[in-house]
Each structure stands twice: as structure tokens, then as C-alpha cells.
Design a protein around this motif. Structure first.
Motif, PDB file in Angstrom:
ATOM      1  N   ILE A   1      -9.317   1.156  -1.440  1.00 46.53           N
ATOM      2  CA  ILE A   1      -8.376   0.492  -2.252  1.00 46.53           C
ATOM      3  C   ILE A   1      -6.991   1.420  -2.042  1.00 46.53           C
ATOM      4  CG2 ILE A   1      -7.627  -0.201  -4.443  1.00 46.53           C
ATOM      5  CD1 ILE A   1     -10.506  -0.465  -5.039  1.00 46.53           C
ATOM      6  N   ILE A   2      -7.061   2.678  -1.842  1.00 44.28           N
ATOM      7  CA  ILE A   2      -5.733   3.549  -2.042  1.00 44.28           C
ATOM      8  C   ILE A   2      -5.080   3.157  -0.541  1.00 44.28           C
ATOM      9  CG2 ILE A   2      -4.787   5.769  -1.739  1.00 44.28           C
ATOM     10  CD1 ILE A   2      -6.466   6.569  -4.123  1.00 44.28           C
ATOM     11  N   LEU A   3      -5.969   3.270   0.662  1.00 40.88           N
ATOM     12  CA  LEU A   3      -5.549   2.974   1.701  1.00 40.88           C
ATOM     13  C   LEU A   3      -4.647   1.618   1.962  1.00 40.88           C
ATOM     14  CD1 LEU A   3      -5.725   5.196   4.127  1.00 40.88           C
ATOM     15  CD2 LEU A   3      -7.527   3.467   5.002  1.00 40.88           C
ATOM     16  N   LEU A   4      -5.314   0.649   1.512  1.00 39.44           N
ATOM     17  CA  LEU A   4      -4.963  -0.832   1.355  1.00 39.44           C
ATOM     18  C   LEU A   4      -3.697  -0.936   0.364  1.00 39.44           C
ATOM     19  CD1 LEU A   4      -8.364  -2.896   1.333  1.00 39.44           C
ATOM     20  CD2 LEU A   4      -6.815  -2.695   3.235  1.00 39.44           C
ATOM     21  N   LEU A   5      -3.584  -0.318  -0.633  1.00 42.01           N
ATOM     22  CA  LEU A   5      -2.442  -0.447  -1.444  1.00 42.01           C
ATOM     23  C   LEU A   5      -1.319   0.217  -0.905  1.00 42.01           C
ATOM     24  CD1 LEU A   5      -3.977   0.413  -4.931  1.00 42.01           C
ATOM     25  CD2 LEU A   5      -3.039  -1.866  -4.341  1.00 42.01           C
ATOM     26  N   SER A   6      -1.478   1.336   0.025  1.00 45.49           N
ATOM     27  CA  SER A   6      -0.267   1.962   0.688  1.00 45.49           C
ATOM     28  C   SER A   6       0.148   1.278   1.841  1.00 45.49           C
ATOM     29  CB  SER A   6      -0.935   3.321   1.083  1.00 45.49           C
ATOM     30  OG  SER A   6      -1.518   3.896   0.110  1.00 45.49           O
ATOM     31  N   CYS A   7      -0.704   0.556   2.407  1.00 46.43           N
ATOM     32  CA  CYS A   7      -0.441  -0.133   3.740  1.00 46.43           C
ATOM     33  C   CYS A   7       0.255  -1.387   3.081  1.00 46.43           C
ATOM     34  CB  CYS A   7      -1.626  -0.668   4.480  1.00 46.43           C
ATOM     35  SG  CYS A   7      -2.355   0.718   5.323  1.00 46.43           S
ATOM     36  N   ASP A   8      -0.337  -2.131   2.172  1.00 48.96           N
ATOM     37  CA  ASP A   8       0.393  -3.310   1.569  1.00 48.96           C
ATOM     38  C   ASP A   8       1.754  -2.770   1.089  1.00 48.96           C
ATOM     39  OD1 ASP A   8       0.732  -4.340  -1.682  1.00 48.96           O
ATOM     40  OD2 ASP A   8       0.725  -5.738   0.007  1.00 48.96           O
ATOM     41  N   PHE A   9       1.903  -1.678   0.375  1.00 49.87           N
ATOM     42  CA  PHE A   9       3.406  -1.442  -0.268  1.00 49.87           C
ATOM     43  C   PHE A   9       4.189  -0.846   1.214  1.00 49.87           C
ATOM     44  CE2 PHE A   9       6.354   0.320  -2.984  1.00 49.87           C
ATOM     45  CZ  PHE A   9       7.183   1.088  -2.458  1.00 49.87           C
ATOM     46  N   TRP A  10       3.900  -0.375   1.804  1.00 50.88           N
ATOM     47  CA  TRP A  10       4.859  -0.161   3.251  1.00 50.88           C
ATOM     48  C   TRP A  10       5.153  -1.506   3.981  1.00 50.88           C
ATOM     49  CZ3 TRP A  10       5.002  -0.882   8.350  1.00 50.88           C
ATOM     50  CH2 TRP A  10       5.713  -0.446   9.025  1.00 50.88           C
ATOM     51  N   ALA A  11       4.133  -2.312   4.161  1.00 59.29           N
ATOM     52  CA  ALA A  11       4.197  -3.478   4.767  1.00 59.29           C
ATOM     53  C   ALA A  11       5.310  -4.499   3.998  1.00 59.29           C
ATOM     54  CB  ALA A  11       2.936  -4.255   5.193  1.00 59.29           C
ATOM     55  N   VAL A  12       5.078  -4.746   2.792  1.00 62.03           N
ATOM     56  CA  VAL A  12       5.908  -5.565   1.992  1.00 62.03           C
ATOM     57  C   VAL A  12       7.274  -5.041   2.059  1.00 62.03           C
ATOM     58  CG1 VAL A  12       6.320  -6.742  -0.458  1.00 62.03           C
ATOM     59  CG2 VAL A  12       3.918  -6.718   0.814  1.00 62.03           C
ATOM     60  N   LYS A  13       7.344  -3.905   1.660  1.00 56.92           N
ATOM     61  CA  LYS A  13       8.683  -3.279   1.557  1.00 56.92           C
ATOM     62  C   LYS A  13       9.618  -3.285   2.883  1.00 56.92           C
ATOM     63  CE  LYS A  13      11.523   0.752  -0.302  1.00 56.92           C
ATOM     64  NZ  LYS A  13      12.128   0.605   1.134  1.00 56.92           N
ATOM     65  N   ASN A  14       9.063  -2.900   3.934  1.00 58.32           N
ATOM     66  CA  ASN A  14       9.767  -2.820   5.236  1.00 58.32           C
ATOM     67  C   ASN A  14       9.729  -3.961   5.988  1.00 58.32           C
ATOM     68  OD1 ASN A  14      10.533   0.014   5.086  1.00 58.32           O
ATOM     69  ND2 ASN A  14       8.506   0.497   4.887  1.00 58.32           N
ATOM     70  N   VAL A  15       8.727  -4.653   6.205  1.00 57.07           N
ATOM     71  CA  VAL A  15       8.444  -5.471   7.135  1.00 57.07           C
ATOM     72  C   VAL A  15       8.666  -6.953   6.498  1.00 57.07           C
ATOM     73  CG1 VAL A  15       6.970  -6.584   9.173  1.00 57.07           C
ATOM     74  CG2 VAL A  15       7.254  -4.034   8.585  1.00 57.07           C
ATOM     75  N   THR A  16       7.483  -7.333   5.732  1.00 53.95           N
ATOM     76  CA  THR A  16       7.547  -8.906   5.270  1.00 53.95           C
ATOM     77  C   THR A  16       8.685  -9.472   4.594  1.00 53.95           C
ATOM     78  OG1 THR A  16       6.027  -8.438   3.506  1.00 53.95           O
ATOM     79  CG2 THR A  16       4.895  -8.672   5.539  1.00 53.95           C
ATOM     80  N   GLY A  17       9.400  -8.466   3.498  1.00 54.34           N
ATOM     81  CA  GLY A  17      10.190  -8.927   2.684  1.00 54.34           C
ATOM     82  C   GLY A  17      11.374  -9.341   3.526  1.00 54.34           C
ATOM     83  N   ARG A  18      11.874  -8.299   4.629  1.00 54.83           N
ATOM     84  CA  ARG A  18      13.003  -8.737   5.630  1.00 54.83           C
ATOM     85  C   ARG A  18      12.655  -9.748   6.344  1.00 54.83           C
ATOM     86  NH1 ARG A  18      13.202  -5.978  10.286  1.00 54.83           N
ATOM     87  NH2 ARG A  18      11.737  -4.705   9.871  1.00 54.83           N
ATOM     88  N   LEU A  19      11.302 -10.049   6.892  1.00 52.73           N
ATOM     89  CA  LEU A  19      11.348 -11.310   7.953  1.00 52.73           C
ATOM     90  C   LEU A  19      11.016 -12.529   7.086  1.00 52.73           C
ATOM     91  CD1 LEU A  19       8.797  -9.590  10.545  1.00 52.73           C
ATOM     92  CD2 LEU A  19      11.216  -9.899  10.445  1.00 52.73           C
ATOM     93  N   MET A  20      10.239 -12.589   6.147  1.00 50.15           N
ATOM     94  CA  MET A  20      10.073 -13.702   5.519  1.00 50.15           C
ATOM     95  C   MET A  20      11.190 -14.373   4.609  1.00 50.15           C
ATOM     96  SD  MET A  20       6.186 -13.036   4.669  1.00 50.15           S
ATOM     97  CE  MET A  20       5.510 -14.342   4.038  1.00 50.15           C
TER      98      MET A  20
END
Lengths: 240, 193
Positions: free
Chosen positions: A103-122
């Protein structure tokens, strides 16, 4: 030596005409001469813009449903799988540690992805923290301005997916926090609080980007409440 | 969050490879902890990924392999997490209340990254514990832990002390000392059964 320690760090917000939802409003595209520099205004707002180099070539159908299918998928994948693992961990494996680390791994990946990638792209929003030479920290919230080529940079479907995922999951984690607290499953509390903090941080950051400065946020909130009250009152008058 | 913003981007530019950029930043900070020099890098571009990785690694290594699957190390894992993060937050609040001009996340970043020597100590201790137990075993572990503890203190002091007014340095450093001492104690008193 008295230190001017400002607890609330200076917050800079940049705001553009980010009208992407309603289609009735006429499109006002601001054409700025310099699109990729940050200018510091003496007023409250720090106007910034950014040119996203990762945009695909301009689409003829600018209302296409999914411009970034991979980003949309991953935006939801990490969040939903973190929640699913949390709910089903007792069934999957007897090891509490494995579940917790997953769960910690998934939460970290999610935080990084949403902050750096998906917010900017979507949805064309981004936020970060910047520390200048004096050591003061600034929080910068930006939204992408509509460039001259494409009149619509954000597709409706992606925007909906983004905000749905962004809002629903922290709410679920808060519910889990209360349930863990009140059912005394305290060993899960560390993970749940981490979920609340990480996803809540992204939610807060993107809402700040979207809405503008804090003044705008409180104004919006009060006007919304005011409208609700008014609607209730007029509704009461009509029914009585 | 976070931890709020954990990854600072360069203002005005969008890096096309944010993952590589962030990984390089984390690696650079690890190097800075290993060779502490008075530089601003750890402070200026803070991020909390390193502390998270170190915390999880430390918590995983501090597990006791118990026969009973009921208590399979869960509380100890959460315990390490709570001690590290709660301790770091407390130290940060303390230093801010003493008038330091370092921001909240910068301080967390420095404290978290300076756990690296102690994580290395934990690794070494676990390897040493594979050999036979005895006083020599204990002396070796004690020596390693003391060296790494001193390294952590030196590294974090190099970054944190400048932000405090001169007459308050000792007051600000003392909780850091306690923090790393508690972690070193957990490492030293660890036995795998």
C-alpha cells in the motif's frame, strides 16, 4: 536577533482563463508575447505560464475523448489498487507487512504520478514548492493557458476522470481513518494516515491551482453557501 | 505531502523526464549525506522520497521473524514509522519555535536523509548477526553503530546548524542527538528472534 519567521509561506498563484467545462462561454484566448517565462507582479498574484513540450501534435478533433489514455489509466490505477489492497488484504495474504509495504508503494507511486504527470497532461495544472536564495519558500500553483494553436487543451472526459479520481479517493481514505480509529484496528492507522496526507495534499494542490488564490477560494465558498441559503429560503417561501 | 509537494520542479520549465530528474535528485542528496559539506543542495531542492525509502527499509530490517503468525511484526513496522516521522516533525517544530529560519519540509528532508548512515549500520548489524552471538559480536555492532551515529549527527548538524541563531544552536541540536540516539538504540538492541 529577531527572525521574521513567517509560518504561512508566501503563496503565489497564477491564474488564467481556465474555462474548460462550460461550452456556452465565449472563448477568450489571451495571446501573450512571452509564453514561457515567469514574471513577478508587484501585486498579490504571480503570473506564470508554462509551455508543455510533451503535448502531442495538434489534433484536428480537439474535443477528442482521450488524449492521454495511459495517463488516465495510471491516474486511477494506483489510487484504486491502493484502496483495493487495503480492503482485501486480509483475504490475500496473512502477512501484514507485505500488505503495508504494497500500500505504501502504491500510494507513493500514485502521489508522484498525479503530481508530476497526470495533472499536467490531463488538466493542464501544476504546483510545486520553490525556495529562493533568501531561504523563503514559495508555493507556486499554475494552470496552463490556452495557446493560440488549439483552442481547447483539455478534453472533457479526461477532466472528469481526473477530478473524480482526485476527489473520491481521499474521501474514502478519511472514512477508512475513522473506521480504523473507532474499530481499534490501530495498526492500520499509520498507513491510512499516510493515504489521507498524500492524496489530500494532491487534492489541495490542484484545487488551489484550479481556483486561484486563497481569497478566491474563501470567496467561492462563501458565495456558494450564500446561494444555497438563498435557494433554501426562497424554496421555503414558495412551499409555505 | 507529501507530505505536501515532495518533488520540486524547476520553475518555468517542464522537464520531459520527471522520473529521471527526481531519481537523480534523490541520488545526489544521498551523496551529500555520505560526504557532508556545507552546501545548499539538500536544503534548496528538498524532497521526501529519500526519507520515505530509508524509513521503509529500516522498518523492514527491524522486523523480528516470529514463529507466531498472529503478531507478524506489524506493530514494530508501524512503530519505526511513527518514531521516525513523529520525531522528525517534533524536532522541526522545536527548531522553528526556537527561531530558526528553515522551512518545515526542508528540515524534514535533512533529518530524513541523515538517517542513511544508520540504515547502513542496520544492514551491517544484520550481517554481523548471522555469525555466532557473543561479546565480540556485540562489540563489533556497538562500534559500527557508534560510528554511524556520529556520522548522522555530523551530517545533519552541517546542514541544520546554520539556520539557528548562534546562542540557540545547542538547544536546536540536542533533540537531533536524541532522535538519532533512539534510532541507534533500536538498531543496537535488535535481535532477530
Amino acid at each position: 536577533m529577531l527572525q521574521q519567521d513567517s509560518n504561512d509561506d508566501t503563496e503565489d498563484v497564477s491564474l488564467f482563463d481556465a474555462e474548460e467545462e462550460t461550452t456556452n462561454r465565449p472563448k477568450k484566448s489571451k495571446i501573450r508575447p512571452c509564453a514561457c517565462c515567469i514574471r513577478i507582479d508587484r501585486a498579490d498574484f504571480r503570473i506564470g505560464s508554462f509551455v508543455d513540450n510533451t503535448n502531442t501534435s495538434s489534433q484536428t478533433d480537439f474535443d477528442s475523448k482521450f488524449r492521454h489514455p495511459v495517463a488516465s489509466f495510471f491516474h486511477l490505477f494506483f489510487r484504486v489498487s491502493a484502496i483495493v489492497v487495503y480492503l482485501l488484504c486480509e483475504l490475500f495474504s496473512s502477512s501484514f507487512i507485505a500488505c503495508m509495504v504494497t500500500i505504501i508503494l502504491l500510494l507513493s507511486c500514485d502521489f508522484w504520478a498525479v503530481k508530476n504527470v497526470t495533472g499536467r497532461l490531463m488538466v493542464g495544472l501544476r504546483w510545486w514548492n520553490h525556495i529562493d536564495e533568501d531561504g523563503k519558500s514559495h508555493w507556486v500553483f499554475e494552470s496552463r493557458k490556452d495557446s493560440a494553436q488549439e483552442s481547447k487543451t483539455v478534453s472533457e472526459a479526461e477532466s472528469r476522470i481526473f477530478w473524480l479520481g482526485l476527489i473520491a479517493c481521499p474521501v474514502l481514505w478519511v472514512i477508512f481513518a475513522f473506521s480504523a480509529l473507532f474499530s481499534f484496528r490501530v495498526k492500520w492507522l499509520a498507513v491510512v494516515i499516510m493515504g489521507v496526507v498524500l492524496q489530500g495534499a494532491n487534492l489541495y494542490g490542484y484545487i488551489r491551482c484550479k481556483v486561484g488564490s486563497r481569497k478566491n477560494l474563501t470567496n467561492m465558498a462563501t458565495s456558494y453557501l450564500g446561494k444555497q441559503l438563498l435557494r433554501q429560503n426562497t424554496g421555503d417561501d414558495q412551499t409555505s | 505531502m507529501a507530505k505536501a509537494a515532495e518533488s520540486s520542479g524547476e520553475p518555468g520549465t517542464t522537464s520531459p523526464r520527471p522520473l529521471m530528474r527526481d531519481l537523480k535528485a534523490v541520488g545526489k542528496k544521498f551523496m551529500h549525506v555520505l560526504y557532508p559539506r556545507k552546501s545548499n543542495t539538500l536544503l534548496r531542492d528538498w524532497d521526501l522520497w529519500g526519507p520515505l525509502i530509508l524509513c521503509v527499509t529500516l522498518a523492514l530490517m527491524l522486523q523480528r521473524s516470529s514463529v507466531d503468525s498472529e503478531k507478524d511484526g506489524g506493530p514494530q513496522f508501524a512503530e519505526v514509522f511513527v518514531i521516525v516521522w513523529f520525531g522528525a516533525v517534533t524536532i522541526t517544530l522545536n527548531s522553528k519555535l526556537l527561531g530558526g529560519n528553515i522551512s518545515f519540509f526542508q528540515s524534514l528532508c535533512v533529518l530524513g536523509y541523515c538517517i542513511l548512515p544508520l540504515t547502513v549500520a542496520m544492514l551491517v548489524c544484520r550481517l554481523v548477526l548471522l555469525a555466532e552471538q557473543g561479546p565480540i559480536n556485540f562489540m563489533v555492532r556497538l562500534f559500527v553503530v557508534i560510528v554511524m551515529f556520529t556520522w548522522s549527527i555530523v551530517a545533519s548538524t552541517a546542514f541544520l546548524a546554520d539556520s539557528q541563531p548562534p546562542n540557540r544552536k545547542a538547544l536546536a541540536i540536542y533533540p537531533v542527538f536524541l532522535f538519532y540516539f533512539v534510532i541507534s538504540w533500536m538498531i543496537l538492541t535488535f535481535t532477530p528472534q
